[in-house]
Design a protein around this motif. Structure first.
Motif, PDB file in Angstrom:
ATOM      1  N   SER A  74      -4.061  -0.075  -9.760  1.00  0.00           N
ATOM      2  CA  SER A  74      -3.965   0.566  -8.449  1.00  0.00           C
ATOM      3  C   SER A  74      -5.242   0.366  -7.631  1.00  0.00           C
ATOM      4  O   SER A  74      -5.184  -0.049  -6.469  1.00  0.00           O
ATOM      5  CB  SER A  74      -3.689   2.057  -8.631  1.00  0.00           C
ATOM      6  N   ARG A  75      -6.383   0.638  -8.244  1.00  0.00           N
ATOM      7  CA  ARG A  75      -7.641   0.498  -7.500  1.00  0.00           C
ATOM      8  C   ARG A  75      -7.916  -0.968  -7.177  1.00  0.00           C
ATOM      9  O   ARG A  75      -8.389  -1.300  -6.082  1.00  0.00           O
ATOM     10  CB  ARG A  75      -8.796   1.095  -8.306  1.00  0.00           C
ATOM     11  N   ASN A 134       0.302   1.922  -3.922  1.00  0.00           N
ATOM     12  CA  ASN A 134      -1.018   2.560  -3.981  1.00  0.00           C
ATOM     13  C   ASN A 134      -0.992   4.017  -3.529  1.00  0.00           C
ATOM     14  O   ASN A 134      -1.656   4.873  -4.129  1.00  0.00           O
ATOM     15  CB  ASN A 134      -2.016   1.773  -3.140  1.00  0.00           C
ATOM     16  N   ARG A 180      -9.686   9.350   2.613  1.00  0.00           N
ATOM     17  CA  ARG A 180      -8.460   8.548   2.467  1.00  0.00           C
ATOM     18  C   ARG A 180      -7.869   8.129   3.817  1.00  0.00           C
ATOM     19  O   ARG A 180      -6.688   7.782   3.888  1.00  0.00           O
ATOM     20  CB  ARG A 180      -7.432   9.337   1.670  1.00  0.00           C
ATOM     21  N   PHE A 183      -5.832   4.784   4.575  1.00  0.00           N
ATOM     22  CA  PHE A 183      -4.382   4.640   4.404  1.00  0.00           C
ATOM     23  C   PHE A 183      -3.649   4.667   5.749  1.00  0.00           C
ATOM     24  O   PHE A 183      -2.519   4.166   5.857  1.00  0.00           O
ATOM     25  CB  PHE A 183      -3.833   5.753   3.511  1.00  0.00           C
ATOM     26  N   VAL A 217      -5.710  -3.418  -6.748  1.00  0.00           N
ATOM     27  CA  VAL A 217      -4.789  -3.853  -5.696  1.00  0.00           C
ATOM     28  C   VAL A 217      -5.200  -3.264  -4.352  1.00  0.00           C
ATOM     29  O   VAL A 217      -5.107  -3.932  -3.309  1.00  0.00           O
ATOM     30  CB  VAL A 217      -3.340  -3.450  -6.051  1.00  0.00           C
ATOM     31  N   THR A 218      -5.690  -2.029  -4.357  1.00  0.00           N
ATOM     32  CA  THR A 218      -6.157  -1.412  -3.105  1.00  0.00           C
ATOM     33  C   THR A 218      -7.304  -2.213  -2.494  1.00  0.00           C
ATOM     34  O   THR A 218      -7.307  -2.495  -1.286  1.00  0.00           O
ATOM     35  CB  THR A 218      -6.620   0.035  -3.367  1.00  0.00           C
ATOM     36  N   CYS A 267      -4.542   2.973 -13.418  1.00  0.00           N
ATOM     37  CA  CYS A 267      -5.673   3.201 -12.523  1.00  0.00           C
ATOM     38  C   CYS A 267      -6.350   1.885 -12.157  1.00  0.00           C
ATOM     39  O   CYS A 267      -6.663   1.641 -10.991  1.00  0.00           O
ATOM     40  CB  CYS A 267      -6.672   4.145 -13.188  1.00  0.00           C
ATOM     41  N   ASN A 285      -6.881  -4.236   1.081  1.00  0.00           N
ATOM     42  CA  ASN A 285      -7.711  -3.841   2.220  1.00  0.00           C
ATOM     43  C   ASN A 285      -8.631  -4.977   2.669  1.00  0.00           C
ATOM     44  O   ASN A 285      -8.807  -5.211   3.869  1.00  0.00           O
ATOM     45  CB  ASN A 285      -8.534  -2.610   1.861  1.00  0.00           C
ATOM     46  N   ASN A 323       0.829  -1.208   0.000  1.00  0.00           N
ATOM     47  CA  ASN A 323       0.000   0.000   0.000  1.00  0.00           C
ATOM     48  C   ASN A 323       0.862   1.256   0.000  1.00  0.00           C
ATOM     49  O   ASN A 323       0.580   2.220  -0.718  1.00  0.00           O
ATOM     50  CB  ASN A 323      -0.916  -0.001   1.223  1.00  0.00           C
ATOM     51  N   VAL A 381       0.535   6.350  -6.229  1.00  0.00           N
ATOM     52  CA  VAL A 381      -0.429   6.551  -7.312  1.00  0.00           C
ATOM     53  C   VAL A 381      -1.509   7.532  -6.879  1.00  0.00           C
ATOM     54  O   VAL A 381      -1.922   8.423  -7.654  1.00  0.00           O
ATOM     55  CB  VAL A 381      -1.051   5.207  -7.745  1.00  0.00           C
ATOM     56  N   GLU A 382      -1.957   7.421  -5.642  1.00  0.00           N
ATOM     57  CA  GLU A 382      -2.976   8.352  -5.137  1.00  0.00           C
ATOM     58  C   GLU A 382      -2.430   9.771  -5.087  1.00  0.00           C
ATOM     59  O   GLU A 382      -3.162  10.736  -5.368  1.00  0.00           O
ATOM     60  CB  GLU A 382      -3.437   7.915  -3.742  1.00  0.00           C
TER      61      GLU A 382
END
Length: 464
Positions: free
Chosen positions: A126-127, A103, A423, A426, A129-130, A123, A134, A99, A106-107
């Motif tokens: 990244s999304r 991630n 966010r 995170f 994998v997030t 995108c 999580n 993360n 990228v954010e």
């Protein structure tokens, strides 16, 4: 981010009409679409006034998270005893490190380029994998809670569980997460949107960002089902974690603190209330530890300093001792004769007490052990941090789907708070190393030794 959020960031930039000649625009049936130029840049600046705050927070999370989770991975991989807790912490550390390394950067780029982020596959990855990380992390927390529950309620079965159990649970958590998170790799991508300029009629700034792609925005039912399922599963995980740790904390409290209560029947209601409060807050057990320690110290001091004479009921004296006057009833007298029989009496009583104490200690030794309690409390704090970090995100998710115009009604400070809280999940990837360091002295010692070695190595190289 969502459409309502993005479409309001540049609703009223200053002096829009003064720079129309330097603006690249396209005339269409939907109006004038601005794709570059001064107006475009001013909209970008206005959006950055909001995005700069969550951007800074995410950067701080990423930096601290990379450092902290790298240390966690090193210490638990090379210095720690191979056990189940080690496997779980390594798994969480690895997920958090991904993360922080992938991630979060990228954010940061998404926030830095609110109008020009046009990297479709980056995108998606990244999304996706997030979501996988999580959801895997949340299921790992459930696995840890189950492991702690087995330790407290079924210690014999727990002792037969090997580190392989933890590895299997982590693998199952990953597979389960992938099975519910895979649509995110499809739904997300480049999202093209239009921002209306309030001072100019029928004029829009066109931007690109990382969100649900345009083709799936039109298929809102699919994305709503996906979001609802994940939201429901997260709430279910919260409920399961809360129930398990309440049960665990109450059991530990009862095992540790019941001995300090003189009349359990009279204090049953208070005991139940205190046990639940202790399970939620973690308090109360240390106080009982101090009371138990004082009581044990007092008993030990009495045993050492007291003489070995005994008081016996005279009705128990055999008739073979005619020189000792017998008394009726339960009246007692002090004996110094015959010493052998008195010692036998004491030995018998002490043997019975010892057997009872051994049985009780075997029953609660696992629960009462300080290492067990400390590890359980530490993992409970890590779990609470996970739940707290996701709570603002889930609340905003509810607001987003129940009131789509909420973001537009906010002022600048409200939009900043909205973007920051969106966010906060995170934080979960950054905070765990600090919890380990604060609550585990052994971990602190290893980190201190590591920092000293690094400092000495750098100093030697500098001197050369």
């Amino acid at each position: 981010m969502n459409h309502s959020k993005m479409s309001d960031n540049a609703s009223d930039p200053d002096d829009m009409t003064s720079s129309e000649s330097n603006t690249s625009s396209v005339n269409g049936s939907d109006g004038i679409l601005i794709t570059s130029g001064d107006i475009f840049d001013k909209v970008h600046v206005k959006m950055m006034l909001v995005n700069i705050y969550p951007l800074i927070f995410v950067m701080v999370y990423a930096i601290l998270g990379v450092i902290g989770n790298s240390i966690v991975m090193y210490v638990y991989w090379t210095k720690w005893k191979r056990n189940k807790t080690r496997i779980f912490i390594l798994c969480l550390g690895f997920l958090d490190l991904i993360n922080c390394v992938f991630n979060m950067p990228v954010e940061v780029v998404v926030l830095w380029q609110p109008l020009t982020f046009d990297f479709h596959y980056l995108c998606k990855i990244s999304r996706g994998v997030t979501f996988v990380i999580n959801n895997t992390g949340s299921l790992v927390f459930v696995s840890i809670a189950i492991e702690r529950y087995m330790l407290v309620y079924h210690p014999l079965k727990y002792r037969r569980m090997t580190p392989k159990f933890a590895k299997i649970m982590c693998l199952l958590a990953f597979i389960s997460s992938c099975s519910v998170s895979w649509p995110s790799f499809i739904f997300y991508g480049t999202y093209t949107y239009k921002l209306p300029i309030s001072q100019l009629d029928n004029v829009y700034v066109v931007g690109n960002t990382c969100l649900i792609s345009n083709e799936y925005i039109l298929k809102s039912q699919l994305t709503l089902i996906f979001t609802t399922i994940l939201f429901g599963l997260m709430i279910f995980v919260f409920i399961v974690l809360t129930a398990l740790y309440i049960a665990i904390g109450r059991k530990i409290y009862l095992a540790t603190c019941t001995d300090t209560i003189e009349n359990e029947k009279e204090d049953a209601t208070k005991l139940f209330g205190r046990s639940i409060l202790s399970a939620l807050t973690g308090g109360g057990v240390m106080k009982c530890d101090k009371m138990n320690y004082k009581r044990q110290s007092s008993r030990y001091s009495t045993a050492i300093s007291g003489d070995f004479t005994s008081t016996l009921d005279t009705s128990e004296i055999p008739a073979s001792y005619p020189n000792i006057p017998a008394e009726t009833g339960s009246e007692k007298m002090r004996l110094s004769y015959p010493p052998i029989n008195v010692e036998r009496k004491q030995s018998t009583v002490r043997t019975i007490d010892s057997r009872q104490n051994n049985r009780m200690s075997r029953k609660f030794s696992t629960i009462k052990g300080k290492p067990t309690r400390k590890n359980t409390v530490m993992m409970r704090v890590v779990t609470i941090a996970f739940m707290l970090s996701f709570t603002p995100f889930l609340c905003i998710l509810i607001i987003r789907y129940t009131n789509s115009s909420y973001y537009q009604s906010l002022g600048d400070s409200g939009k900043i708070a909205y973007s920051v809280f969106l966010r906060t999940y995170f934080i979960n990837s950054m905070v765990n190393p600090f919890i380990y360091g604060f609550m585990n002295m052994k971990f602190r010692q290893h980190v201190k030794a590591l920092l000293i070695n690094v400092f000495c190595f750098c100093r030697k190289n500098k001197s050369k």
